[in-house]
Design an enzyme around this catalytic site. Sequence first.
Site, PDB file in Angstrom:
ATOM      1  N   ARG A 104       0.885  -1.182   0.000  1.00 16.99           N
ATOM      2  CA  ARG A 104       0.000   0.000   0.000  1.00 16.99           C
ATOM      3  C   ARG A 104       0.907   1.212   0.000  1.00 16.99           C
ATOM      4  NH1 ARG A 104      -5.507   1.449   3.225  1.00 16.99           N
ATOM      5  NH2 ARG A 104      -6.186  -0.045   1.664  1.00 16.99           N
ATOM      6  N   HIS A 131      -7.099   0.499  -6.858  1.00 18.01           N
ATOM      7  CA  HIS A 131      -7.384  -0.325  -5.667  1.00 18.01           C
ATOM      8  C   HIS A 131      -8.086  -1.611  -6.149  1.00 18.01           C
ATOM      9  CE1 HIS A 131      -7.784  -1.409  -1.617  1.00 18.01           C
ATOM     10  NE2 HIS A 131      -8.708  -0.562  -1.198  1.00 18.01           N
ATOM     11  N   GLN A 134     -10.038  -4.139  -3.862  1.00 12.55           N
ATOM     12  CA  GLN A 134     -11.372  -3.673  -3.477  1.00 12.55           C
ATOM     13  C   GLN A 134     -12.376  -4.038  -4.567  1.00 12.55           C
ATOM     14  OE1 GLN A 134     -12.287  -1.934  -0.514  1.00 12.55           O
ATOM     15  NE2 GLN A 134     -14.277  -2.558  -1.282  1.00 12.55           N
ATOM     16  N   ASP A 226     -17.383   6.858  -2.352  1.00 10.31           N
ATOM     17  CA  ASP A 226     -16.157   6.759  -1.552  1.00 10.31           C
ATOM     18  C   ASP A 226     -15.933   8.135  -0.916  1.00 10.31           C
ATOM     19  OD1 ASP A 226     -13.726   5.975  -0.441  1.00 10.31           O
ATOM     20  OD2 ASP A 226     -12.608   6.068  -2.320  1.00 10.31           O
ATOM     21  N   CYS A 266     -16.490   1.435  -0.157  1.00  6.66           N
ATOM     22  CA  CYS A 266     -15.329   0.603   0.186  1.00  6.66           C
ATOM     23  C   CYS A 266     -14.969   0.692   1.662  1.00  6.66           C
ATOM     24  CB  CYS A 266     -14.143   1.021  -0.666  1.00  6.66           C
ATOM     25  SG  CYS A 266     -13.717   2.764  -0.483  1.00  6.66           S
ATOM     26  N   ARG A 294     -13.545  -8.862   1.089  1.00 13.42           N
ATOM     27  CA  ARG A 294     -12.122  -8.621   0.837  1.00 13.42           C
ATOM     28  C   ARG A 294     -11.352  -9.904   1.134  1.00 13.42           C
ATOM     29  NH1 ARG A 294     -10.154  -3.429   0.911  1.00 13.42           N
ATOM     30  NH2 ARG A 294      -8.275  -4.489   0.196  1.00 13.42           N
TER      31      ARG A 294
END
Length: 312
Positions: A104, A131, A134, A226, A266, A294
């Site tokens: 990340r 991402h 996700q 988001d 998310c 996830r």
Amino acid sequence: MTKRDYLSGLELTAGETLDLLERAVVQKQETKAGKRHTSLAGKNFALLFEKTSTRTRVSFQVGVAQLGGTSLFLSPKDTQLSRGETLADSAMVLSEYVDGLIVRTFGHDRIEELAENASIPVINGLTDLHHPCQAIADFLTLRERFGRAKGLKVAYLGDGNNVTHSLLLVGALIGVSISAACAPGFEPDEGVVSRARGLAASSGAEVVITSDVQEACSGAHAVYTDVWVSMGQENEANRRKKALAPYQVNEDVFRDAVPGAIFMHCLPAHRGEEVEDEMIDGPRSAVIQQAGNRLHAQKILLELLAGEKNGV
Ligand code: CP
Ligand code: NVA
């Protein structure tokens, strides 16, 4: 065997991605029924995280453990990267110890440099640009809710960011239409949109970028949003919150969506900003299922990239 990374989500084909979703549905049921899987027995993974995380960190570490492997969490303060060791040296050295790297970070070029220099699979746990882990969890959630992902329409409202980019790319790859209504100046990256349009031409998906909320939400099976201020954008908070205010998700935006349309996010969420409390905590909300998925989507991804018969 050549190692495979997962950086933008397009490293897997449409068929492999759809197959991943099917396998995740089955393995999730088996795990919940008490079956133990050992596909990562003897494998070790490192998580190199330069931004904070709850879901990505925990779901990867627990997922590896559930498949019989081990993992190490490395924050910037724990490694020599923060004292100037190069990404290339770090990638080559970690490749001597572990079987896969979950990263990340900020600029997408940082994960690309790690992947170029690592001899082990590198998985994107979020960059400023993408991402993808996700997105696979989100399409798994749609698959569970509607019996399929291909052929559905997702409306995305607000800031055209890393999460939007991965929905666009992976959605277009597997045939999920994405209509993004973004505030002027906050549209998704043009290169990503054009790549998504190219993929959509093959999969039959539609890619629409607009500023009109009702246009995006018309006929949608899910309305997704988001945060308005992503990690690293804290100094732009006031400007972003002002510009994005008309894109808040509330019951009104579902007026022309399909009956039974769901709300997706998310997480982490900022209640009262991008979404009303009543929506995220109400009956349409799929956010906890997304977060749970996830774990299940990433476990299949790990098996594909680093499991027995598939790893380097
Ligand atoms: N959705 C997501 O990536 O959450 P974290 O930032 O908690 O990992
Ligand atoms: N767009 C958000 C996603 C967090 C999971 C961010 O990058 O901060």
